[in-house]
Enzyme design. Structure first.
Site, PDB file in Angstrom:
ATOM      1  CE1 TYR A 154     -11.171  -2.917   1.098  1.00 19.82           C
ATOM      2  CE2 TYR A 154     -11.916  -1.716   2.957  1.00 19.82           C
ATOM      3  CZ  TYR A 154     -11.688  -1.691   1.844  1.00 19.82           C
ATOM      4  OH  TYR A 154     -12.026  -0.468   0.778  1.00 19.82           O
ATOM      5  CE  LYS A 161     -12.033   2.819   0.773  1.00 20.57           C
ATOM      6  NZ  LYS A 161     -11.836   3.834  -0.305  1.00 20.57           N
TER       7      LYS A 161
HETATM    8  N1  LIG Z   1     -14.741  -1.781  -5.703  1.00 20.49           N
HETATM    9  C1  LIG Z   1     -15.275  -1.789  -4.670  1.00 20.49           C
HETATM   10  O1  LIG Z   1     -15.624  -2.905  -4.047  1.00 20.49           O
HETATM   11  C2  LIG Z   1     -15.347  -0.747  -3.668  1.00 20.49           C
HETATM   12  C3  LIG Z   1     -16.468  -0.643  -2.719  1.00 20.49           C
HETATM   13  C4  LIG Z   1     -16.308   0.487  -1.805  1.00 20.49           C
HETATM   14  C5  LIG Z   1     -15.558   1.609  -2.089  1.00 20.49           C
HETATM   15  N2  LIG Z   1     -14.671   1.659  -2.999  1.00 20.49           N
HETATM   16  C6  LIG Z   1     -13.802   2.645  -3.374  1.00 20.49           C
HETATM   17  O2  LIG Z   1     -14.071   3.329  -4.494  1.00 20.49           O
HETATM   18  C7  LIG Z   1     -12.947   3.989  -5.054  1.00 20.49           C
HETATM   19  C8  LIG Z   1     -12.988   3.762  -6.560  1.00 20.49           C
HETATM   20  O3  LIG Z   1     -12.364   2.438  -6.817  1.00 20.49           O
HETATM   21  P1  LIG Z   1     -12.807   1.399  -7.923  1.00 20.49           P
HETATM   22  O4  LIG Z   1     -13.299   0.216  -7.303  1.00 20.49           O
HETATM   23  O5  LIG Z   1     -13.468   2.163  -8.899  1.00 20.49           O
HETATM   24  O6  LIG Z   1     -11.371   0.809  -8.493  1.00 20.49           O
HETATM   25  P2  LIG Z   1     -10.521   1.640  -9.585  1.00 20.49           P
HETATM   26  O7  LIG Z   1      -9.310   0.710  -9.608  1.00 20.49           O
HETATM   27  O8  LIG Z   1     -11.129   1.712 -10.788  1.00 20.49           O
HETATM   28  O9  LIG Z   1     -10.192   3.034  -9.106  1.00 20.49           O
HETATM   29  C9  LIG Z   1      -9.244   3.225  -8.257  1.00 20.49           C
HETATM   30  C10 LIG Z   1      -8.362   4.448  -8.592  1.00 20.49           C
HETATM   31  O10 LIG Z   1      -7.481   4.963  -7.713  1.00 20.49           O
HETATM   32  C11 LIG Z   1      -6.627   5.701  -8.519  1.00 20.49           C
HETATM   33  N3  LIG Z   1      -5.069   5.877  -7.662  1.00 20.49           N
HETATM   34  C12 LIG Z   1      -4.595   4.856  -6.979  1.00 20.49           C
HETATM   35  N4  LIG Z   1      -3.410   5.613  -6.559  1.00 20.49           N
HETATM   36  C13 LIG Z   1      -3.721   6.920  -7.015  1.00 20.49           C
HETATM   37  C14 LIG Z   1      -2.974   7.964  -6.710  1.00 20.49           C
HETATM   38  N5  LIG Z   1      -1.459   7.867  -5.827  1.00 20.49           N
HETATM   39  N6  LIG Z   1      -3.054   9.165  -6.920  1.00 20.49           N
HETATM   40  C15 LIG Z   1      -4.220   9.353  -7.765  1.00 20.49           C
HETATM   41  N7  LIG Z   1      -5.183   8.268  -8.016  1.00 20.49           N
HETATM   42  C16 LIG Z   1      -4.631   7.120  -7.525  1.00 20.49           C
HETATM   43  C17 LIG Z   1      -6.396   4.573  -9.525  1.00 20.49           C
HETATM   44  O11 LIG Z   1      -5.442   5.299 -10.648  1.00 20.49           O
HETATM   45  C18 LIG Z   1      -7.610   4.200  -9.951  1.00 20.49           C
HETATM   46  O12 LIG Z   1      -8.031   5.195 -10.757  1.00 20.49           O
HETATM   47  C19 LIG Z   1     -11.840   3.690  -4.016  1.00 20.49           C
HETATM   48  O13 LIG Z   1     -11.723   4.665  -2.924  1.00 20.49           O
HETATM   49  C20 LIG Z   1     -12.388   2.233  -3.632  1.00 20.49           C
HETATM   50  O14 LIG Z   1     -11.823   2.086  -2.476  1.00 20.49           O
HETATM   51  C21 LIG Z   1     -14.651   0.508  -3.727  1.00 20.49           C
END
Ligand SMILES: NC(=O)c1ccc[n+]([C@@H]2O[C@H](COP(=O)([O-])OP(=O)(O)OC[C@H]3O[C@@H](n4cnc5c(N)ncnc54)[C@H](O)[C@@H]3O)[C@@H](O)[C@H]2O)c1
Length: 255
Positions: A154, A161
């Site tokens: 990560y 984060k």
């Molecule tokens: N998938 C995992 O394992 C996981 C675990 C814990 C937390 N998260 C967090 O959950 C959140 C959503 O991620 P996800 O896993 O659903 O993936 P995802 O790829 O579906 O969503 C990420 C989103 O960030 C948006 N994004 C990126 N750059 C941007 C910008 N400059 N302006 C506006 N939007 C922007 C993308 O368009 C996308 O919609 C993130 O913060 C991620 O770190 C994910």
């Protein structure tokens, strides 16, 4: 009666049907909310298509969280669809691959700064942009991956984060006077587009397979989205600055 009857919720981060934010938007509507989405750049059209796949078609406002003009225009653009906001979901994260996947020591500031800008600072930027629309009792909810620990692969996203988690605490401090709560959900690994972008993501899934007392399904967004939805409701009225784990219990286990 729905948990979010009569509420207006702004949901960022819907990219695919597998996005955590897509399930959040769906559940918000199921629980009685009116949902407005945001979309970014070249994927704006995809987010618009996702908006049409929700139970009730949701409008999409353009928002790149690094674009000062988009941020300044956000409140007016959202007001075209709803008169005020009761909730904002920050579901945004990005880091260049050069600062993940075992590249912690070689990570350069330019790429690290992109990760921090989009993944940490943006929580404050989004809250500030939405503030003119947010009423007393509103809730801001973001998504994190427990930034208290060093995880495999990560790397600088983990640092981003950790910074985001600090931003959440300061938001809770400064927005409490407006009756606005700020909280995070710390999810376990879920195979979304963002996750697939992390080189070696399977190593994280391996940690959960070994250590989650409740078990963990890395293809399911529902448990995480349910907790986000609950935090948007009136059922966490005195909770702010908090990070709630939706990780099958991994955070509570020792080595
Ligand atoms: N998938 C995992 O394992 C996981 C675990 C814990 C937390 N998260 C967090 O959950 C959140 C959503 O991620 P996800 O896993 O659903 O993936 P995802 O790829 O579906 O969503 C990420 C989103 O960030 C948006 N994004 C990126 N750059 C941007 C910008 N400059 N302006 C506006 N939007 C922007 C993308 O368009 C996308 O919609 C993130 O913060 C991620 O770190 C994910």
């Amino acid at each position: 009666m729905g948990m979010l009857d009569g509420k207006n919720i702004l949901v960022t981060g819907v990219l695919t049907e597998g996005s955590i934010a897509f399930e959040v938007a769906r559940l918000c509507q199921e629980q009685g909310a009116t949902v407005v989405l945001t979309g970014v750049g070249r994927s704006l059209k995809i987010t618009q298509a996702m908006g049409r796949r929700l139970p009730v078609e949701a409008p999409v406002v353009e928002l790149d969280v690094t674009d000062a003009e988009h941020l300044a225009a956000l409140a007016d653009k959202v007001r075209e669809h709803v008169p005020h906001l009761d909730g904002v979901v920050h579901s945004i994260g990005f880091a260049p691959q050069s600062v993940m996947g075992g590249n912690f020591m070689s990570g350069e500031w330019e790429d690290v700064s992109t990760a921090v800008h989009i993944s940490s600072y943006s929580l404050k930027a989004l809250a500030q942009a939405a503030l003119p629309l947010m009423v007393k009792g509103s809730s801001i909810v973001g998504l994190t991956f427990d930034g208290r620990f060093a995880w495999p692969v990560y790397d600088w996203m983990g640092v981003a984060k950790a910074a985001m988690e600090a931003v959440n605490r300061y938001l809770a401090r400064d927005l409490g006077q407006h009756g606005i709560r700020a909280n995070l959900v710390s999810a376990g690994p879920i195979k979304t587009t963002a996750a697939k972008h992390i080189p070696g993501f399977e190593q994280m899934e391996g940690v959960w397979a070994d250590r989650a007392p409740l078990g963990w399904d890395s293809s399911a967004t529902v448990p995480t989205a349910r907790t986000v939805t609950a935090l948007l409701s009136d059922w966490f009225p005195a909770t702010t600055g908090e990070m709630i784990h939706v990780d099958g219990g991994v955070h509570a286990m020792g080595q």
